[in-house]
Design a protein around this motif. Structure first.
Motif, PDB file in Angstrom:
ATOM      1  N   ASN A  55      46.270  30.874  34.183  1.00 41.56           N
ATOM      2  CA  ASN A  55      45.815  32.230  33.860  1.00 41.56           C
ATOM      3  C   ASN A  55      45.342  33.006  35.078  1.00 41.56           C
ATOM      4  N   TRP A  56      45.536  32.451  36.259  1.00 41.47           N
ATOM      5  CA  TRP A  56      45.012  33.073  37.475  1.00 41.47           C
ATOM      6  C   TRP A  56      46.140  33.479  38.402  1.00 41.47           C
ATOM      7  N   GLN A  91      46.713  33.568  42.479  1.00 42.22           N
ATOM      8  CA  GLN A  91      46.054  33.016  43.649  1.00 42.22           C
ATOM      9  C   GLN A  91      46.837  33.318  44.917  1.00 42.22           C
ATOM     10  N   ALA A 136      40.573  30.474  42.607  1.00 42.22           N
ATOM     11  CA  ALA A 136      40.474  31.750  41.912  1.00 42.22           C
ATOM     12  C   ALA A 136      39.419  31.710  40.818  1.00 42.22           C
ATOM     13  N   GLU A 137      39.142  30.488  40.291  1.00 38.15           N
ATOM     14  CA  GLU A 137      38.178  30.417  39.203  1.00 38.15           C
ATOM     15  C   GLU A 137      36.814  30.958  39.638  1.00 38.15           C
ATOM     16  N   SER A 182      41.000  36.679  40.268  1.00 35.51           N
ATOM     17  CA  SER A 182      42.413  36.623  40.629  1.00 35.51           C
ATOM     18  C   SER A 182      42.635  37.344  41.950  1.00 35.51           C
ATOM     19  N   HIS A 237      38.095  40.319  38.583  1.00 37.06           N
ATOM     20  CA  HIS A 237      37.855  39.365  37.511  1.00 37.06           C
ATOM     21  C   HIS A 237      37.856  40.133  36.200  1.00 37.06           C
ATOM     22  N   PHE A 272      46.729  37.986  33.556  1.00 40.21           N
ATOM     23  CA  PHE A 272      45.890  37.301  34.533  1.00 40.21           C
ATOM     24  C   PHE A 272      44.423  37.476  34.170  1.00 40.21           C
ATOM     25  N   GLU A 290      42.000  38.936  35.346  1.00 44.77           N
ATOM     26  CA  GLU A 290      41.639  39.974  36.290  1.00 44.77           C
ATOM     27  C   GLU A 290      41.292  41.242  35.530  1.00 44.77           C
TER      28      GLU A 290
END
Length: 601
Positions: free
Chosen positions: A299-300, A302, A312-313, A317, A334, A377, A379
């Motif tokens: 889901n990110w 990077q 990224a966590e 993102s 984010h 994402f 984000e």
């Protein structure tokens, strides 16, 4: 109008920031391309609407070329698919792509071209490259000589391909470009990384050579600072229109191709998950040994440097915008943090502070499926943020088939649309509701769940309200796929209509009763009699990907049964409904529609 420009400089003391106004840029209403020369001393701006090339040096006007008056070609391409604006290493010439004169491409559009002296029929049909590229038919590579004030249309491009994404070789005497096959006919290119294409080298004398294989799809060629290596992305032809790509490297000295990053089929947890998006225009480190790029991992999004991941966590993102002299500019955000720029060099970050959106008490859950082969994402998303501020909880679902989870996940959706993806979304919604009950949060009301989506997301939303008629209380969809069988003859990506239901495609394919039956059975129109939720339809009159008649088909079906439905038709907009006034209109109508049918007034 004047714009504020920020300049970052790197020296022994670290990074310094300066800013100044530049008043020479064209207004926002005038579409344009811009590019700095390698030294940074010159800036070229192409005003697409007026057909002018304006060159500046040290904020002073140096040259204006009137492309329209020179009459060598048609309108300059500013799109990301074909367009480019590249300075030669000698900083005297500019490479760009424009629409060719119609006489150049006559044979592309008709089986027999008029003979010399024969009048040309203005009513002859000219193919274009589909959704978002409707004004693009016969692209040509052009070179503007800034000093001489001349323009040359490069000759030697193979007649069966359309060139784009051009860049100069290090010697300034040849160019590299991607050529897309336009025979036997053009298929939509936007959002499609599965079109047959290859990497070519063309010298200024008209000699052209294919550098890559010619049975794959190719994009994003990027030349190393020392001029020795070309990296580019490669994928398969046909099948899913978005896919996991490999990164190839062409060595200009040895003339050998090697794989730098391979396709990832099933990524392991916390490992690199594959390459899914175009490379930044500048992506090489100064040592010509490292390529820096962004890609999805679950889901990110990077940033990947030397193939090691930046977490990224923790930070959100990350999307690399550019790298120059080993100074990276990264777009970072984010879910609850607005976008900011991160300037990073050798692992040290200089970060501007962001802002947070604090959710308020939620009245209902808004499910937001997208796709089919794209992803949400983790984000900042302004639509999501405002919906949260208005009291909705928003669930964005990356179901199986979304990018960022490996090629096997993408391929799993073929033949299973309307079933696998629908079940994934419904399961995600039920899980979200169950989790908040288990945690005793009790902020989500299971009797006030609504659904929205666009394109394939609209396809899913309409499936959900048809397959689960008592669960969803309202629905809002943008340019939804309603009936894949009737869409077959109107979409610019007819190949996807076969691939999505698990069938092979070829250019000479003719629909069979069995294929049409399969497409119909997997379409939400079959569930129209069961729909109870009020439906808001938002359609683009110039949509080439999903014809507005798809939405009209559902509208008429619901109207005939007395089911609540409202249709908004934006006659001048296309598939993405991207015009600013359209976006505002759609958002306001969606919110009012949900509030009305959830009785939230």
């Amino acid at each position: 109008g004047a714009r504020l420009h920020y300049v970052f400089n790197k020296d022994a003391r670290g990074l310094s920031l300066s800013c100044h106004f530049q008043s020479f840029l064209p207004s926002c209403s005038n579409r344009f391309l811009s590019s700095y020369s390698l030294s940074g001393d010159l800036k070229a701006v192409v005003r697409v609407t007026s057909g002018q090339v304006v060159v500046w040096s040290d904020r002073c006007l140096k040259k204006i070329l009137d492309l329209s008056a020179l009459n060598k070609h048609g309108r300059v391409y500013e799109d990301a698919q074909f367009g480019c604006l590249a300075w030669s290493t000698c900083e005297s010439r500019l490479l760009y792509v424009a629409e060719g004169k119609r006489s150049i491409g006559e044979s592309y559009a008709s089986a027999s071209s008029p003979s010399a002296g024969e009048p040309r029929d203005k009513s002859v049909y000219w193919e274009d490259w589909g959704e978002g590229l409707t004004s693009k038919s016969v692209p040509v590579l052009c070179v503007a000589d800034v000093a001489k004030g001349t323009v040359t249309v490069l000759q030697g491009v193979p007649s069966h391909v359309s060139p784009g994404q051009g860049l100069w070789a290090h010697d300034g005497e040849s160019v590299f470009f991607v050529g897309w096959w336009h025979e036997p006919f053009r298929l939509g290119l936007r959002f499609c990384s599965n079109r047959r294409s290859a990497l070519f080298c063309l010298d200024l004398e008209g000699n052209c050579e294919c550098l890559s294989g010619d049975t794959s799809s190719v994009s994003s060629p990027r030349l190393s600072p020392d001029g020795r290596y070309l990296v580019y992305l490669e994928g398969q032809v046909f099948g899913p229109h978005s896919q996991c790509l490999s990164m190839q490297q062409y060595d200009l000295e040895t003339r050998k191709i090697s794989v730098l990053v391979d396709v990832v089929n099933r990524p392991k947890k916390d490992e690199f998950a594959g390459l899914y998006e175009a490379l930044p225009p500048r992506c090489w480190a100064s040592d010509s040994q490292r390529v820096v790029f962004s890609s999805a991992r679950r889901n990110w999004r990077q940033t990947v440097q030397s193939f090691s991941l930046h977490s990224a966590e923790k930070f959100g993102s990350w999307k690399l915008l550019t790298i120059q002299n080993d100074l990276m500019v990264v777009h970072c955000s984010h879910l609850n943090e607005a976008p900011r720029l991160v300037i990073q060099y050798c692992g040290h970050s200089y970060i501007a502070l962001g802002i947070e959106v604090t959710p308020i008490q939620r009245a209902g859950l808004c499910s937001f499926p997208g796709g089919p082969h794209s992803q949400f994402f983790a984000e900042w998303n302004v639509t999501t943020a405002v919906l949260v501020k208005l009291g909705f909880a928003v669930l964005m679902v990356n179901y199986r088939g979304s990018t960022g989870f490996g090629q096997d996940s993408i391929l799993s959706l073929a033949g299973n649309i309307g079933s696998q993806d629908v079940k994934d979304v419904q399961r995600a919604v039920l899980t979200a509701l169950a989790d908040q009950t288990a945690e005793k949060l009790l902020t989500l009301d299971p009797d006030k769940v609504v659904v929205m989506g666009g394109s394939h997301g609209g396809f899913l939303a309409c499936h959900l309200i048809g397959q689960f008629p008592d669960f969803y209380k309202a629905c809002a969809v943008r340019n939804p796929v309603i009936n894949a069988a009737t869409l077959l003859g109107t979409s610019d990506i007819v190949d996807w209509r076969y691939s999505s239901v698990g069938l092979q495609y070829s250019y000479d394919q003719l629909p069979t009763p069995e294929a049409l039956t399969t497409m119909l059975q997997k379409s939400p129109i079959t569930y129209a009699p069961q729909i109870k939720a009020p439906v808001l339809l938002m359609l683009g009159g110039k949509d080439r990907r999903v014809s507005p008649y798809q939405g009209l088909e559902l509208y008429r079906s619901l109207k005939s049964r007395g089911s609540p439905v409202r249709l908004l038709l934006f006659a001048e907009d296309a598939h993405s409904l991207a015009r600013v006034d359209t976006q505002a209109d759609c958002f306001l109508n969606v919110v009012l529609w949900f509030q009305q049918h959830l009785y939230l007034h």
